[in-house]
Design an enzyme around this catalytic site. Structure first.
Site, short mmCIF file in Angstrom:
data_model
loop_
_atom_site.label_atom_id
_atom_site.label_comp_id
_atom_site.label_asym_id
_atom_site.label_seq_id
_atom_site.Cartn_x
_atom_site.Cartn_y
_atom_site.Cartn_z
N SER A 1 0.52 -1.21 0.06
CA SER A 1 0.11 -0.02 -0.11
C SER A 1 0.70 1.16 -0.13
CB SER A 1 -0.82 0.01 1.25
OG SER A 1 -1.41 -1.06 1.40
N HIS B 1 -1.07 -2.40 -7.28
CA HIS B 1 -1.93 -1.85 -6.12
C HIS B 1 -3.40 -1.98 -6.15
CE1 HIS B 1 -2.86 1.05 -2.76
NE2 HIS B 1 -2.75 -0.09 -2.27
N GLU C 1 -3.35 0.53 -9.22
CA GLU C 1 -2.10 1.62 -9.42
C GLU C 1 -1.23 0.72 -9.97
OE1 GLU C 1 -2.62 5.31 -6.33
OE2 GLU C 1 -1.92 3.41 -5.45
N ASN D 1 -3.61 6.12 -1.74
CA ASN D 1 -3.41 6.17 -0.28
C ASN D 1 -2.93 7.57 0.32
OD1 ASN D 1 -4.76 3.78 0.32
ND2 ASN D 1 -2.59 2.61 0.39
P1 NAI Z 1 -3.82 -9.65 5.86
O1 NAI Z 1 -2.99 -9.54 7.15
O2 NAI Z 1 -5.18 -9.70 5.69
O3 NAI Z 1 -3.20 -10.68 4.94
C1 NAI Z 1 -1.83 -11.21 4.76
C2 NAI Z 1 -1.57 -12.72 4.69
O4 NAI Z 1 -0.16 -12.81 4.15
C3 NAI Z 1 -1.79 -13.59 5.86
O5 NAI Z 1 -2.93 -14.24 5.78
C4 NAI Z 1 -0.58 -13.96 6.17
O6 NAI Z 1 -0.68 -15.32 6.79
C5 NAI Z 1 0.31 -13.94 4.96
N1 NAI Z 1 1.74 -14.13 5.12
C6 NAI Z 1 2.47 -13.05 5.74
N2 NAI Z 1 3.66 -13.45 5.38
C7 NAI Z 1 3.73 -14.49 4.70
C8 NAI Z 1 4.89 -15.29 4.00
N3 NAI Z 1 6.08 -15.10 4.18
N4 NAI Z 1 4.57 -16.37 3.16
C9 NAI Z 1 3.22 -16.71 3.12
N5 NAI Z 1 1.89 -15.93 3.46
C10 NAI Z 1 2.34 -14.90 4.29
O7 NAI Z 1 -3.12 -8.47 5.07
P2 NAI Z 1 -3.88 -7.56 3.57
O8 NAI Z 1 -4.91 -6.55 4.26
O9 NAI Z 1 -4.41 -8.63 2.91
O10 NAI Z 1 -2.79 -6.82 3.01
C11 NAI Z 1 -1.71 -7.48 2.13
C12 NAI Z 1 -1.03 -6.57 1.41
O11 NAI Z 1 -1.83 -5.67 0.74
C13 NAI Z 1 -0.39 -5.36 2.41
O12 NAI Z 1 1.00 -5.11 1.80
C14 NAI Z 1 -1.19 -4.47 2.42
O13 NAI Z 1 -0.43 -3.04 2.57
C15 NAI Z 1 -1.66 -4.29 0.90
N6 NAI Z 1 -2.86 -3.78 0.70
C16 NAI Z 1 -3.85 -3.84 1.80
C17 NAI Z 1 -5.18 -3.41 1.57
C18 NAI Z 1 -6.42 -3.33 2.69
O14 NAI Z 1 -7.42 -2.68 2.46
N7 NAI Z 1 -6.29 -4.17 3.61
C19 NAI Z 1 -5.51 -2.49 0.23
C20 NAI Z 1 -4.43 -2.56 -0.78
C21 NAI Z 1 -3.32 -3.20 -0.36
#
Ligand code: NAI
Length: 671
Positions: free
Chosen positions: A414, A435, A447, A485
């Protein structure tokens, strides 16, 4: 007589075929030019010698895409009325022809195209899946303006017609036939034959069903009209979107007098076209078209997509790519998360595909891959793990040696600049930001983040991929928070500051909704996830002049992560925020002003920093990435509409009252 856009053919049955082939365009449009030609043709048809007039498109792409939207831009009332009156004249002439009139539709028929068909006696469609009909004018801030409001109600009754006109949704031939909007569906190759068969029929306008007679009755109409208007108001408030209300009023007041209703329809659309809402929505339409042309699909189409991280974003991205026909594997360190990912994907497929066969096929395309075997086979790997630069870098280091030589690595980060993340890669050029926005299935923008080292060809391929999955790609510079963002964060933080001051969450959200936002900032923060908000806020505060509200830190440290765990600023039951329904919002307060000025001030800063190429793209990004009130045409357009000077004065007042965070960015000078 020769025409530029129309060809006239007479056959042995004395059928006059009017073949539409708009010159130098891939689709047929009802521009002033093509309408003038048709007007002339209709004047010269000798109906004493004609069995029927059949309208048919010679384009492969479809029947008619509607009126020429470009002609709506910057029209004043008189010019708009002149243009619409021409459309009315033509449609009235079609309806008045003393012979049979038939419209043959293969492919899409939108807006004016559907209105032209409605003026005919019979409408016959091909059974091709591409054949669809719509009256989508409301999406551009207007309503049908070539007689379609009256004629659709006459043909299918008020409830079905309003459903079409107020939602703008496209309907397939099966539904259209059920509604009696069309008379026949036939194989494409039989379309002409069906037209000829209908040409020989004796036309008698079908009588309205008893139900529609009752609904259209003058004594009942007012009551029904008020009910429909009330339903619309929950989605499109009158002060922001006047078109639906004008349309409902036309029916309510004039349905008994068709000539008057048509006349009033023309005046109503002319008023709407020349109004700000329609002008801004038309602009948004063109911005969307511009973004669609950004990615060239021919450049890249992966065979296999691998997503790492099956959380909120990764899980939904994987499901979305499978929905769009790609073979996808999704990896997560936590098997329980993967189980949830697959269950969520099933729900999405069922909802979107509406067929058990298609849902099963989509499920077959999506594989849960706990161990990450997909890394070796993928042509594109989408990383969506925790927003932590070190964790991401570690992952890249471990997967790069296993990736195919030409495979692309994209990150959904993000806010972390690519230059920070790419340091652990041997080939940093292969990393590009892709993104997505939350919720993935609803937000059309992605993005495309290019760092200093990103390879140009790779960027183009990622844009191509974005188009394959029906997203709108926007190229942005790799700087903290990128575009969306970065602009959103000061707005969210201001909402949190007000919350700490004691303003109820509901009141803050109501102020944003009143401006036209689809969701208030407090609920949005909960939806994004407070942990994600915190890490974005921290990343941004390192570069920009923002402070992270202690309240946010405190909430995250005490396990308030937002909607995902049911505890955020609101508590959630079954994913629904539990709101205090007695909360109120006073429009004389400065809540809305504080929120919006923070947002547009940052938008000017992004212009100054050249995060995107120009202000049009900036507006497009904010509208399609956040849902920013589309009828306002984007933050920069809003500055023009609301008055730059007035907004600057408000900024200065807020600065004196609330502090330096309201200092005008130098970017205001560029607007
Ligand atoms: P989340 O916490 O819901 O999911 C992250 C997942 O990655 C978890 O299920 C975790 O178990 C897994 N994980 C972590 N390290 C790992 C690894 N080394 N190998 C395999 N799996 C692994 O987080 P979310 O919200 O889905 O965010 C993910 C990315 O997307 C981040 O970079 C965030 O900044 C970005 N993002 C999030 C948004 C949102 O609204 N939540 C919007 C746009 C981008």
């Amino acid at each position: 007589m020769e025409y530029k856009h129309w060809t006239i053919k007479r056959d042995d049955d004395n059928i006059c075929w009017l073949l539409f082939d708009y010159q130098d365009a891939s689709t047929n449009i009802l521009s002033t030019e093509s309408l003038n030609e048709l007007n002339d043709i209709l004047d010269n048809i000798d109906t004493s010698d004609t069995l029927a007039v059949i309208f048919k498109s010679l384009k492969k792409s479809g029947f008619i895409a509607g009126a020429n939207i470009k002609e709506f831009v910057d029209k004043n009332y008189d010019d708009a009325l002149q243009m619409i009156t021409l459309g009315h004249t033509v449609m009235n002439k079609i309806e008045a022809l003393e012979c049979n009139t038939i419209s043959l539709i293969h492919g899409f028929s939108m807006g004016g195209g559907t209105e032209l068909s409605l003026a005919c006696n019979y409408i016959i469609c091909s059974d091709d899946t591409s054949t669809k009909l719509a009256l989508p004018e409301v999406k551009l801030g207007i309503h049908p303006g070539f007689g379609g409001s009256y004629r659709s109600i006459r043909r299918i009754g008020p409830l079905a017609a309003f459903d079409m006109m107020l939602t703008g949704r496209t309907i397939n031939t099966r539904r259209a036939k059920n509604l009696k909007l069309i008379d026949e569906v036939t194989a494409h190759r039989q379309l002409d034959k069906a037209g000829i068969a209908f040409a020989h029929k004796k036309f008698r306008r079908p009588k309205q069903s008893l139900q529609n007679q009752i609904l259209n009755n003058a004594f009942i109409r007012g009551f029904i009209a008020n009910k429909i208007a009330k339903k619309v108001s929950s989605k499109a408030p009158k002060k922001h979107y006047p078109a639906p209300y004008k349309l409902i009023r036309l029916w309510k007041k004039y349905y008994d007098n068709p000539v008057k209703m048509l006349e009033k329809e023309a005046e109503s659309v002319a008023e709407l076209v020349s109004d700000k809402t329609a002008q801004n929505l038309v602009r948004v339409y063109f911005l969307q078209e511009q973004l669609k042309t950004t990615g060239d699909k021919k450049l890249f189409k992966p065979q296999h997509v691998h997503v790492i991280g099956g959380g909120i974003m990764g899980g939904d991205i994987a499901a979305w790519c499978a929905l769009k026909g790609f073979q996808v594997s999704v990896q997560d360190q936590d098997p329980a998360t993967l189980a949830k990912t697959i269950a969520r994907a099933y729900k999405l497929f069922k909802k979107r595909l509406k067929s058990s066969r298609l849902t099963t096929n989509a499920m077959d395309r999506l594989t849960a891959d706990h161990k990450g075997y997909g890394v070796e086979h993928a042509d594109i790997i989408i990383e969506a793990i925790f927003e932590d630069a070190d964790v991401k870098k570690e992952l890249y280091k471990s997967i790069e040696p296993r990736m195919k030589k030409d495979a692309i690595l994209v990150t959904n980060t993000s806010s972390i600049p690519l230059e920070v993340l790419s340091t652990s890669l041997k080939n940093p050029g292969r990393l590009v930001g892709l993104h997505f926005f939350n919720p993935v299935a609803l937000m059309p923008l992605v993005e495309i983040v290019h760092g200093k080292e990103s390879d140009k060809k790779t960027i183009d391929k990622v844009s191509a991929f974005a188009r394959h999955i029906d997203k709108l790609p926007l190229a942005v510079k790799s700087s903290p928070g990128f575009l969306v963002n970065r602009i959103l964060m000061p707005y969210l933080l201001e909402a949190m500051i007000m919350y700490t001051e004691g303003v109820p969450a509901e009141t803050i959200d109501m102020a944003a909704l009143d401006f036209g936002m689809p969701m208030g900032p407090i609920e949005l923060a909960d939806t994004v996830g407070l942990d994600v908000c915190l890490s974005v806020a921290k990343n941004l505060s390192e570069t920009y002049n923002t402070t992270v509200p202690p309240q946010l830190e405190h909430m995250v440290s005490t396990g308030h992560l937002g909607k995902k765990n049911g505890k955020g600023f609101y508590t959630y039951h079954n994913s629904k925020a539990q709101k205090n329904t007695t909360a109120t919002y006073n429009s004389n307060s400065n809540i809305q002003q504080r929120l919006i000025l923070m947002l547009i001030n940052e938008a000017t800063a992004c212009l100054r920093d050249k995060v995107v190429e120009n202000e049009n793209l900036l507006d497009a990004g904010v509208i399609f990435g956040t849902g920013f009130a589309p009828f306002r045409g984007g933050p920069i357009n809003y500055i023009h509409d609301a008055g730059k000077h007035e907004l600057q004065v408000s900024m200065d007042i807020l600065k004196s009252e609330l502090g330096d965070r309201f200092t005008q960015d130098n970017g205001w000078n560029l607007v």
